[in-house]
Scaffold this motif. Structure first.
Motif, short mmCIF file in Angstrom:
data_model
loop_
_atom_site.label_atom_id
_atom_site.label_comp_id
_atom_site.label_asym_id
_atom_site.label_seq_id
_atom_site.Cartn_x
_atom_site.Cartn_y
_atom_site.Cartn_z
N HIS A 113 1.26 11.29 -8.29
CA HIS A 113 1.08 11.55 -6.77
C HIS A 113 0.68 10.34 -6.20
O HIS A 113 1.30 10.25 -4.82
N ASN A 114 -0.36 9.37 -6.77
CA ASN A 114 -0.43 8.17 -5.93
C ASN A 114 0.90 7.35 -5.85
O ASN A 114 1.04 6.40 -5.01
N ALA A 137 -10.98 4.85 -10.50
CA ALA A 137 -9.85 5.30 -10.02
C ALA A 137 -9.83 6.07 -8.51
O ALA A 137 -9.22 6.06 -7.69
N TYR A 138 -10.90 6.78 -8.21
CA TYR A 138 -11.47 7.09 -7.02
C TYR A 138 -11.36 6.46 -6.18
O TYR A 138 -10.67 6.40 -4.85
N GLN A 139 -11.99 5.38 -6.29
CA GLN A 139 -12.24 4.00 -5.21
C GLN A 139 -10.85 3.50 -4.86
O GLN A 139 -10.52 3.12 -3.60
N THR A 140 -10.10 3.37 -5.94
CA THR A 140 -8.57 2.76 -5.85
C THR A 140 -7.76 3.74 -4.83
O THR A 140 -7.15 3.19 -3.63
N THR A 141 -7.91 5.05 -5.09
CA THR A 141 -7.06 6.03 -4.46
C THR A 141 -7.65 6.01 -2.96
O THR A 141 -7.03 6.24 -1.87
N PHE A 142 -9.16 5.99 -2.83
CA PHE A 142 -9.64 6.25 -1.45
C PHE A 142 -9.07 5.04 -0.50
O PHE A 142 -8.81 5.16 0.48
N VAL A 180 -7.33 15.06 6.91
CA VAL A 180 -8.55 14.51 5.84
C VAL A 180 -9.66 15.53 5.93
O VAL A 180 -10.05 16.15 6.94
N PRO A 181 -10.09 15.98 4.71
CA PRO A 181 -11.37 16.79 4.75
C PRO A 181 -12.36 16.34 5.50
O PRO A 181 -12.64 15.11 5.43
N LEU A 240 -4.43 12.13 -1.16
CA LEU A 240 -5.36 13.09 -0.88
C LEU A 240 -5.46 14.14 -2.08
O LEU A 240 -6.58 14.50 -2.50
N GLN A 241 -3.99 14.49 -2.68
CA GLN A 241 -4.00 15.42 -3.52
C GLN A 241 -4.55 14.54 -5.10
O GLN A 241 -5.34 15.22 -5.76
N ALA A 242 -4.31 13.40 -5.16
CA ALA A 242 -4.77 12.63 -6.17
C ALA A 242 -6.32 12.38 -6.20
O ALA A 242 -6.78 12.49 -7.23
N LEU A 243 -6.89 11.90 -4.77
CA LEU A 243 -8.35 11.87 -4.81
C LEU A 243 -9.03 13.08 -4.89
O LEU A 243 -10.16 13.30 -5.57
N ASN A 244 -8.39 14.21 -4.94
CA ASN A 244 -9.09 15.75 -5.30
C ASN A 244 -9.33 15.98 -6.52
O ASN A 244 -10.44 16.48 -6.94
#
Length: 736
Positions: A646-647, A693-698, A724-725, A681-685
């Motif tokens: 996804h990313n 990995a969360y910070q990279t995707t953010f 964005v949520p 956003l789907q990856a972040l979820n």
């Protein structure tokens, strides 16, 4: 081999198995073998060492019943195994062995008027007393390790020494094993086998009170000793492990930021690479089973190990064996073995009975009943057969099957924690089998065992020293292919070539990447040449995928444009056979690999603007296809990271939308940016439990929202923020 401290519920049964393997290894009388026996319980160590000495030093059969004209290997006065206690004043094992040989040179036998005779073989040596070094001064401990490092020359070169004609068994407790691994690595590397005995550690300060069965022991002064070098070595090892625990190694390369990660690229092996030897298994003639024909009570089976009896009962009582005739056969075999024991039958007859029981359960396993109980009954039965008759002509077959059964034990839940121990057990059995097989007279059997050995080393790489394990796998597969020819077994030859290619691919991740990747490609192509796309479409497509993966990897080192194009061509060919209908998980993995290859090709400096845009579009198409298939499957069957894909898809959309060469209108740019944001956003979820990995995707999310503003103005930014949520807005807004 590495230590794996497995808790064994039945130490007696475990130690009995290890003893028989050690005894068999020593009784083969091979030269230049280095064995380490690891035992913390000195009572047990003394018992086992004494048993080995009494059994192997002066074999009763050879001494009492040897024909007069035979070429004997020992006499009542000259042993096959000599036991020495380490000299603590000068702890040099090799010097002690050479001194013993100077004092007791091999006698000349079979001399006559016409022949000069010949000397008896030099015995093997077992050395005990290493544990006593713990209370010696640090200088003495260091001297011992220094001597081990010096002895590496005897083990690795052809330097003249009579020790080269011998084998050495060194008894050590676990802490000293760690010290040897740390301080004498080449000595450790030269080992032939390591045998772990289970038992509670014996306090060193109480050693003097233990009964000794060997001459030469002396009292020791434990006062005024310095801190042990052994304790220092262990502390250093723990520190190193703590430092390495922060490192995380992935299957994939560490790409630059914003680089798609190829999480589906690891080559695949042909299924069922480990093989049992195809020996004929004769079924027992089952007696008629009446209502009174029950398994005798446990007291009436007193000669058979309780572990084996309980396991056979478990297979019957839990309905693992369901057919009543088969239940009767299992009962009958146990009763027959008990009868033979009570009649003091010969070892050969008892071995044959245990072998039949092992074959019976092996047949169940071959028919698909791969349960923990069935595996253990087969293993224990075969090991009992070996212990009662280690000269049987069927011994190589039994040893190979023991290796395979241990490998299957590792693959059978819930044995993940004991995995390394089981694989190492299997490897030892394979090696013992190979020492008894002549490749000239039994090429098929030899090749089969070498192939099995290669596969076991590949699994061992997951636990211990991957470069060495993969190198050993490569050696084993190559040796198998010397005797597994195309004319003899074309499909098995192809399967072995595929496995060799995969071993080379893994080895390339550690050593000589270009050389080993090219060897991997060559092996894969040889495998492919012997698979028919019509008859074996899935295997044909799988090997094509493996070739593409190797080319993709090679592109990281040389000729990137050429090798990436080769990878793409092969991936596209693989997709003719790895279809969503035939093998959906494989199709998704290859599409994911194809997307990553297109991304890299698009971003090469020599790729022109038109081709770059085309490759990014093809990249997006491949990733979309991979995700569409993957979302219809359970995550457990996927071989790549869905969130990473996804990313990666988001990055490709972002790159098209922000590329100045792209002349699309605002709606088209908006579509690409929306797709990028949705995928990030789907990856972040799904990355809440992976902080890095969360910070990279953010950061990708923030960058994409900025692009909305840069490309589409304030309206575009508002559109992005609406996706964005709400709980994320307070964190995102300050970064815009």
């Amino acid at each position: 081999m590495s230590v794996n401290d497995t808790a064994h519920t039945d130490n007696f049964a475990w130690n009995r198995q290890v003893y028989h393997r050690l005894k068999l290894a020593l009784s083969l009388n091979l030269r230049r073998q280095l064995f380490l026996a690891v035992c913390d319980d000195l009572h047990l160590r003394n018992q086992v060492a004494a048993r080995l000495h009494s059994t192997l030093a002066y074999p009763v059969g050879q001494v009492l019943y040897q024909p007069e004209d035979s070429l004997e290997s020992s006499t009542p006065a000259y042993p096959r195994l000599a036991t020495l206690r380490l000299n603590l004043s000068d702890p040099n094992p090799i010097a002690q062995i050479n001194q013993w040989l100077n004092n007791y040179p091999p006698p000349i036998v079979a001399a006559s008027k016409d022949t000069p005779g010949r000397p008896l073989p030099i015995p093997a040596f077992q050395i005990v007393g290493v544990e006593l070094l713990t209370k010696q001064p640090v200088a003495v401990q260091r001297l011992f390790l220094h001597y081990l490092r010096l002895s590496e020359e005897y083990l690795s070169t052809q330097e003249s020494s009579r020790f080269l004609e011998s084998s050495l068994l060194l008894w050590v407790p676990r802490p000293w094993l760690s010290a040897i691994q740390q301080s004498a690595p080449q000595f450790w590397h030269c080992r032939t086998g390591v045998f772990f005995f289970a038992g509670e550690p014996t306090p060193t300060s109480h050693n003097a009170g233990y009964p000794e069965r060997f001459a030469g022991s002396r009292s020791l002064d434990f006062d005024n000793f310095e801190p042990s070098i052994l304790e220092q070595a262990v502390a250093q090892a723990e520190l190193k492990a703590a430092e390495e625990s922060d490192l995380k190694f992935e299957d994939d390369f560490d790409f630059q930021p914003e680089t798609p990660v190829n999480h589906g690229r690891q080559p695949q092996e042909v299924s069922i690479p480990i093989e049992l030897l195809k020996v004929e298994i004769k079924q027992e003639q089952a007696p008629v089973r009446s209502s009174e024909n029950h398994l005798p009570s446990l007291p009436s089976l007193g000669h058979i190990s309780k572990e084996l009896t309980d396991l056979v009962l478990a297979t019957i009582n839990t309905k693992i064996i369901q057919d009543e005739d088969e239940i009767s056969q299992a009962q009958h075999m146990l009763v027959e073995i008990e009868r033979l024991h009570s009649q003091n039958a010969s070892g050969e007859i008892l071995a044959a009975a245990y072998h039949r029981l092992g074959n019976f359960y092996r047949l169940r396993i071959e028919q698909g009943q791969v349960t923990l109980e069935n595996l253990m009954v087969a293993i224990i039965s075969y090991q009992e057969a070996v212990s009662f008759d280690d000269t049987s002509p069927q011994l190589p077959d039994i040893l190979n099957d023991l290796g395979t059964l241990y490998w299957m034990l590792y693959r059978t839940p819930p044995n993940s924690e004991e995995g390394q121990t089981y694989i190492e057990q299997g490897i030892e059995f394979y090696k013992l089998a190979l020492k008894l097989i002549s490749p000239q007279t039994h090429p098929e059997t030899y090749a089969r065992v070498q192939n099995n050995l290669g596969t076991a080393y590949g699994d061992l790489a997951r636990f211990s020293n991957p470069p060495e394990s993969w190198q050993q796998a490569v050696l084993a597969y190559n040796e198998a292919l010397r005797y597994r020819t195309v004319a003899m077994e074309p499909l098995k030859y192809a399967a072995c070539q595929n496995n060799l290619g995969t071993a080379y691919w893994h080895l390339a991740q550690y050593n000589q990447p270009v050389v080993n990747l090219k060897k991997a490609i060559a092996a894969y192509n040889l495998a492919l040449a012997h698979y028919s796309a019509d008859d074996e479409p899935l295997k044909y497509g799988m090997i094509q995928n493996n070739i593409g993966t190797a080319y993709w990897n090679l592109a990281q080192y040389e000729q990137p444009a050429h090798n990436l194009q080769m990878a793409i061509d092969v991936y596209c060919d693989a997709l003719k056979y790895r279809t969503p209908a035939a093998v959906p998980s494989g199709c998704a993995a290859t599409q994911n690999n194809l997307g990553t290859a297109y991304w890299h090709l698009a971003n090469l400096s020599q790729t022109n603007k038109e081709d770059k845009h085309k490759y990014l579009q093809l990249c997006i198409s491949a990733y979309n296809e991979a995700l569409a298939i993957a979302h219809s499957l359970h995550a457990s069957v996927l071989s790549f990271d869905l969130l990473a894909t996804h990313n990666n898809l988001g990055l490709a959309h972002y790159q098209i939308a922000t590329d100045k060469y792209f002349n699309g209108d605002k709606p088209q740019r908006s579509q690409h940016l929306e797709a990028a944001l949705d995928n990030h956003l789907q990856a972040l979820n799904g990355l809440s439990k992976q902080p890095e990995a969360y910070q990279t995707t953010f950061s990708y999310v923030v960058k994409t929202i900025r692009a909305f503003h840069n490309e589409l103005g304030i309206q575009g930014q508002n559109l992005a923020l609406s996706k964005v949520p709400g709980q994320m807005l307070p964190e995102i807004l300050p970064k815009l």
